[in-house]
Scaffold this active site. Structure first.
Site, short mmCIF file in Angstrom:
data_model
loop_
_atom_site.label_atom_id
_atom_site.label_comp_id
_atom_site.label_asym_id
_atom_site.label_seq_id
_atom_site.Cartn_x
_atom_site.Cartn_y
_atom_site.Cartn_z
CB VAL A 91 -0.96 0.01 1.21
CG1 VAL A 91 -1.92 -1.17 1.16
CG2 VAL A 91 -0.20 0.01 2.55
CG ASP A 92 5.00 0.58 -0.71
OD1 ASP A 92 4.78 0.66 -1.94
OD2 ASP A 92 5.63 -0.36 -0.19
CG HIS A 107 -3.94 -6.17 -0.02
ND1 HIS A 107 -2.92 -6.94 0.50
CD2 HIS A 107 -4.89 -7.06 -0.43
CE1 HIS A 107 -3.24 -8.22 0.40
NE2 HIS A 107 -4.43 -8.31 -0.16
CB CYS A 115 -16.71 9.55 3.95
SG CYS A 115 -18.02 9.66 5.20
CB CYS A 165 -16.54 12.80 6.18
SG CYS A 165 -17.13 13.32 4.55
#
Length: 265
Positions: A91-92, A107, A115, A165
């Site tokens: 996820v980098d 992922h 939100c 949010c």
């Protein structure tokens, strides 16, 4: 290895990013892990406080890291037509920053936030601004002690303010797949389509401990495609591999690019 009928698909795991300084929490010698689950995140305000504090530090680490030679080699191999694209469990965002153009982050990505109430999407930077505005102590030494997978020990947690949010004040969540949460169908279908268009699957730096990778390996096996697994330590897919290489991913990719005559971008 690249003399196939067409380009290979690539599946990458945490081992690809370790040479950029991002820890691998599943590799050999990794510390015990107790990652936060999606259910814990939803049910507990305290868990969300711990997660966002740790995630803030994790985001800072990601932004301070740069793609390593292995990431750049993959981008070069894609540009030369040797590989068809990258499916990553990371996820980098380092594959995109290295120049890879077809990247499916199954992922998710730490760079996106959405939100859970109204569905509004946000750039991570705007959420980070809110975090720091509401929690001016967040970057003080000792306020956050990082633990694996974005978890953290936070001092004075009762006063920590989680981001909300700006449209509906609903609960925000990074666009990453937590334990106990399913990979979005469209995202996984895109990964499956990439494999279908490819001549084989090259797995890099993944122990295949989660179901996502295992399913993709099985798809290639059933299609009679070669499966090449490169990893330090055993993986759950070793029995299904056509070729198994015990190696670090950066050194393997540099050797592969050199053998194919592909200059590193």
């Amino acid at each position: 290895m690249l003399a196939q009928e067409g380009p290979l698909a690539v599946l990458t795991g945490a081992g690809v990013s370790t040479d950029s300084g991002i820890p691998d929490y599943r590799g050999e010698g990794a510390p015990p892990r107790a990652p936060m689950t999606f259910q814990q995140f939803l049910a507990s305000e305290t868990s969300r406080k711990r997660y966002w504090a740790g995630s803030h530090r994790g985001w800072g680490t990601f932004m301070a890291t740069t793609p390593n030679a292995g990431h750049r080699a993959l981008a070069s191999l894609e540009a030369s037509g040797r590989i068809n694209g990258v499916v990553t469990q990371n996820v980098d965002g380092l594959h995109v920053r290295a120049g890879s153009t077809r990247v499916i982050d199954v992922h998710g990505s730490m760079s996106r936030v959405f939100c859970l109430v109204c569905g509004q999407a946000f750039n991570r930077d705007s959420v980070e601004e809110q975090l720091l505005r509401e929690n001016p102590r967040l970057d003080e030494p000792g306020f956050v002690v990082l633990a694996p997978d974005g978890d953290a020990d936070v001092s004075g947690i009762e006063n920590f303010v989680v981001p909300t949010c700006s449209v509906c004040a609903g609960m925000l969540k990074p666009d990453v797949v937590f334990f106990g949460e399913l990979v979005p169908r469209k995202r996984f279908a895109a990964a499956q389509a990439l494999l279908t268009e490819s001549s084989g699957l090259l797995v890099l730096g993944s122990s295949l401990a989660v179901n996502t990778g295992v399913r993709l390996v099985e798809q290639s096996r059933r299609a009679a495609q070669p499966v090449i697994i490169v990893n330090r330590g055993a993986t759950k897919g070793d029995a299904k591999a056509s070729i198994r290489v015990e190696s670090g991913t950066t050194e393997f990719l540099l050797a592969l690019a050199d053998r194919a005559g592909v200059p590193i971008l």
